[in-house]
Write a protein that holds these residues in place. Structure first.
Motif, PDB file in Angstrom:
ATOM      1  N   PRO A  44      -1.128  -8.147   6.537  1.00  0.00           N
ATOM      2  CA  PRO A  44       0.157  -8.507   7.142  1.00  0.00           C
ATOM      3  C   PRO A  44       1.290  -7.960   6.268  1.00  0.00           C
ATOM      4  O   PRO A  44       1.067  -7.616   5.098  1.00  0.00           O
ATOM      5  CB  PRO A  44       0.131 -10.043   7.127  1.00  0.00           C
ATOM      6  N   PRO A  45       2.515  -7.885   6.784  1.00  0.00           N
ATOM      7  CA  PRO A  45       3.607  -7.275   6.028  1.00  0.00           C
ATOM      8  C   PRO A  45       3.807  -7.891   4.640  1.00  0.00           C
ATOM      9  O   PRO A  45       3.925  -9.109   4.496  1.00  0.00           O
ATOM     10  CB  PRO A  45       4.827  -7.512   6.916  1.00  0.00           C
ATOM     11  N   VAL A  46       3.838  -7.018   3.616  1.00  0.00           N
ATOM     12  CA  VAL A  46       4.044  -7.462   2.238  1.00  0.00           C
ATOM     13  C   VAL A  46       4.496  -6.267   1.392  1.00  0.00           C
ATOM     14  O   VAL A  46       4.052  -5.141   1.608  1.00  0.00           O
ATOM     15  CB  VAL A  46       2.748  -8.085   1.656  1.00  0.00           C
ATOM     16  N   VAL A  75       6.793  -0.092  -6.563  1.00  0.00           N
ATOM     17  CA  VAL A  75       6.750  -0.901  -5.338  1.00  0.00           C
ATOM     18  C   VAL A  75       6.271  -0.068  -4.148  1.00  0.00           C
ATOM     19  O   VAL A  75       6.572   1.120  -4.030  1.00  0.00           O
ATOM     20  CB  VAL A  75       8.136  -1.512  -5.048  1.00  0.00           C
ATOM     21  N   THR A  76       5.503  -0.721  -3.268  1.00  0.00           N
ATOM     22  CA  THR A  76       5.120  -0.107  -2.005  1.00  0.00           C
ATOM     23  C   THR A  76       5.067  -1.180  -0.936  1.00  0.00           C
ATOM     24  O   THR A  76       5.257  -2.363  -1.207  1.00  0.00           O
ATOM     25  CB  THR A  76       3.789   0.655  -2.106  1.00  0.00           C
ATOM     26  N   TYR A  77       4.802  -0.736   0.289  1.00  0.00           N
ATOM     27  CA  TYR A  77       4.726  -1.650   1.428  1.00  0.00           C
ATOM     28  C   TYR A  77       3.356  -1.553   2.069  1.00  0.00           C
ATOM     29  O   TYR A  77       2.786  -0.464   2.192  1.00  0.00           O
ATOM     30  CB  TYR A  77       5.797  -1.286   2.466  1.00  0.00           C
ATOM     31  N   HIS A  78       2.815  -2.702   2.481  1.00  0.00           N
ATOM     32  CA  HIS A  78       1.597  -2.757   3.287  1.00  0.00           C
ATOM     33  C   HIS A  78       1.912  -3.502   4.583  1.00  0.00           C
ATOM     34  O   HIS A  78       2.646  -4.499   4.567  1.00  0.00           O
ATOM     35  CB  HIS A  78       0.475  -3.507   2.563  1.00  0.00           C
ATOM     36  N   GLY A  79       1.336  -3.036   5.679  1.00  0.00           N
ATOM     37  CA  GLY A  79       1.516  -3.714   6.953  1.00  0.00           C
ATOM     38  C   GLY A  79       0.453  -3.295   7.946  1.00  0.00           C
ATOM     39  O   GLY A  79      -0.303  -2.342   7.703  1.00  0.00           O
ATOM     40  N   ALA A 153      -3.628   3.377   0.079  1.00  0.00           N
ATOM     41  CA  ALA A 153      -3.085   2.937   1.367  1.00  0.00           C
ATOM     42  C   ALA A 153      -2.680   4.180   2.156  1.00  0.00           C
ATOM     43  O   ALA A 153      -1.853   4.973   1.697  1.00  0.00           O
ATOM     44  CB  ALA A 153      -1.878   2.020   1.160  1.00  0.00           C
ATOM     45  N   LEU A 154      -3.280   4.341   3.335  1.00  0.00           N
ATOM     46  CA  LEU A 154      -3.027   5.491   4.199  1.00  0.00           C
ATOM     47  C   LEU A 154      -2.272   5.023   5.438  1.00  0.00           C
ATOM     48  O   LEU A 154      -2.731   4.141   6.167  1.00  0.00           O
ATOM     49  CB  LEU A 154      -4.361   6.132   4.606  1.00  0.00           C
ATOM     50  N   ASN A 155      -1.109   5.624   5.681  1.00  0.00           N
ATOM     51  CA  ASN A 155      -0.304   5.272   6.847  1.00  0.00           C
ATOM     52  C   ASN A 155      -0.911   5.923   8.091  1.00  0.00           C
ATOM     53  O   ASN A 155      -0.909   7.148   8.204  1.00  0.00           O
ATOM     54  CB  ASN A 155       1.139   5.736   6.663  1.00  0.00           C
ATOM     55  N   VAL A 156      -1.415   5.087   8.995  1.00  0.00           N
ATOM     56  CA  VAL A 156      -2.102   5.593  10.190  1.00  0.00           C
ATOM     57  C   VAL A 156      -1.243   5.421  11.435  1.00  0.00           C
ATOM     58  O   VAL A 156      -0.851   6.400  12.071  1.00  0.00           O
ATOM     59  CB  VAL A 156      -3.471   4.883  10.377  1.00  0.00           C
TER      60      VAL A 156
END
Length: 218
Positions: A44-46, A75-79, A153-156
């Motif tokens: 989830p968004p973090v 810093v990075t973003y996961h979602g 983390a790969l943006n798909v």
């Protein structure tokens, strides 16, 4: 599990703190014979802030939580729609140095993207993978007692807007991209399959094996 077999867990959508704590437990408790694992999942968004992270790179997080973590990097973003892969590997047993591990991960991503017709590259001075100057995959690792955790983390196929609320990886104005924007609609589960195959090959495992069960009791 045989040291030449890479165990793989496909975990779906999992809270960041749950996965992070399980990674720490797995790494702290593993012994010399514990098999290596990849955990493939989404969060989830973090926002996560690495050990070298500076507060000024978090611009306006809004309602998305910011978690200070024990990986390298900024810093990075996961979602949702971003494929996260945690690499729980006994790098000392495999005889892989940290720089070589990073290179193997980056080349796995480059080859995965090439399989979709996307030309990507790694940069020696900025870990991760890039397409035409825009970042499509981020890396952040931690090595403890010769064992790795955290990962890539790969943006798909995701909402990229939250990246504009930070300086991604500490770089102001760094453009971010994703696979969907480069090739059109994409099957997320197919990307998962291609990534696990590339990582097993580049890291030199003879076999990959899907592991049943979650990580709550690890």
């Amino acid at each position: 599990m045989d040291a030449e077999v890479l165990g793989i867990r496909e975990l779906g959508l999992i809270d960041y703190q749950t996965a992070w704590q399980a990674m720490q437990r797995f790494t702290n408790q593993r012994g010399p014979q514990t098999g290596d694992e990849l955990w493939l999942l989404q969060h989830p968004p973090v926002f996560t802030q690495g050990q070298a992270g500076k507060a000024e790179h978090v611009l306006f997080p809004g309602d998305i939580p910011v978690v200070q973590v024990d990986r390298g990097g900024q810093v990075t973003y996961h979602g949702p729609g971003q494929l996260v892969c945690y690499l729980l590997i006994d790098v000392r047993r495999r005889g892989i140095g940290v720089r070589a591990l990073v290179s193997h991960i980056e080349q796995s991503l480059v080859d995965l993207l090439a399989s979709y017709g996307v030309a990507a590259l790694a940069k020696p001075d900025a870990p991760g993978v890039y397409v035409d100057g825009a970042k499509i995959a981020s890396l952040g690792l931690r090595i403890r007692n010769g064992r790795s955790f955290h990962g890539l983390a790969l943006n798909v196929d995701m909402d990229l807007e939250p990246f504009r609320r930070i300086n991604p990886c500490g770089y102001a104005g760094l453009a971010m991209t994703q696979l969907r924007d480069l090739i059109g609609p994409v099957d997320f589960s197919e990307v998962v399959g291609r990534l696990r195959t590339q990582l097993a090959r580049h890291l030199g495992y003879a076999q990959q094996k899907t592991l049943a069960g979650g990580i709550e009791n690890i």
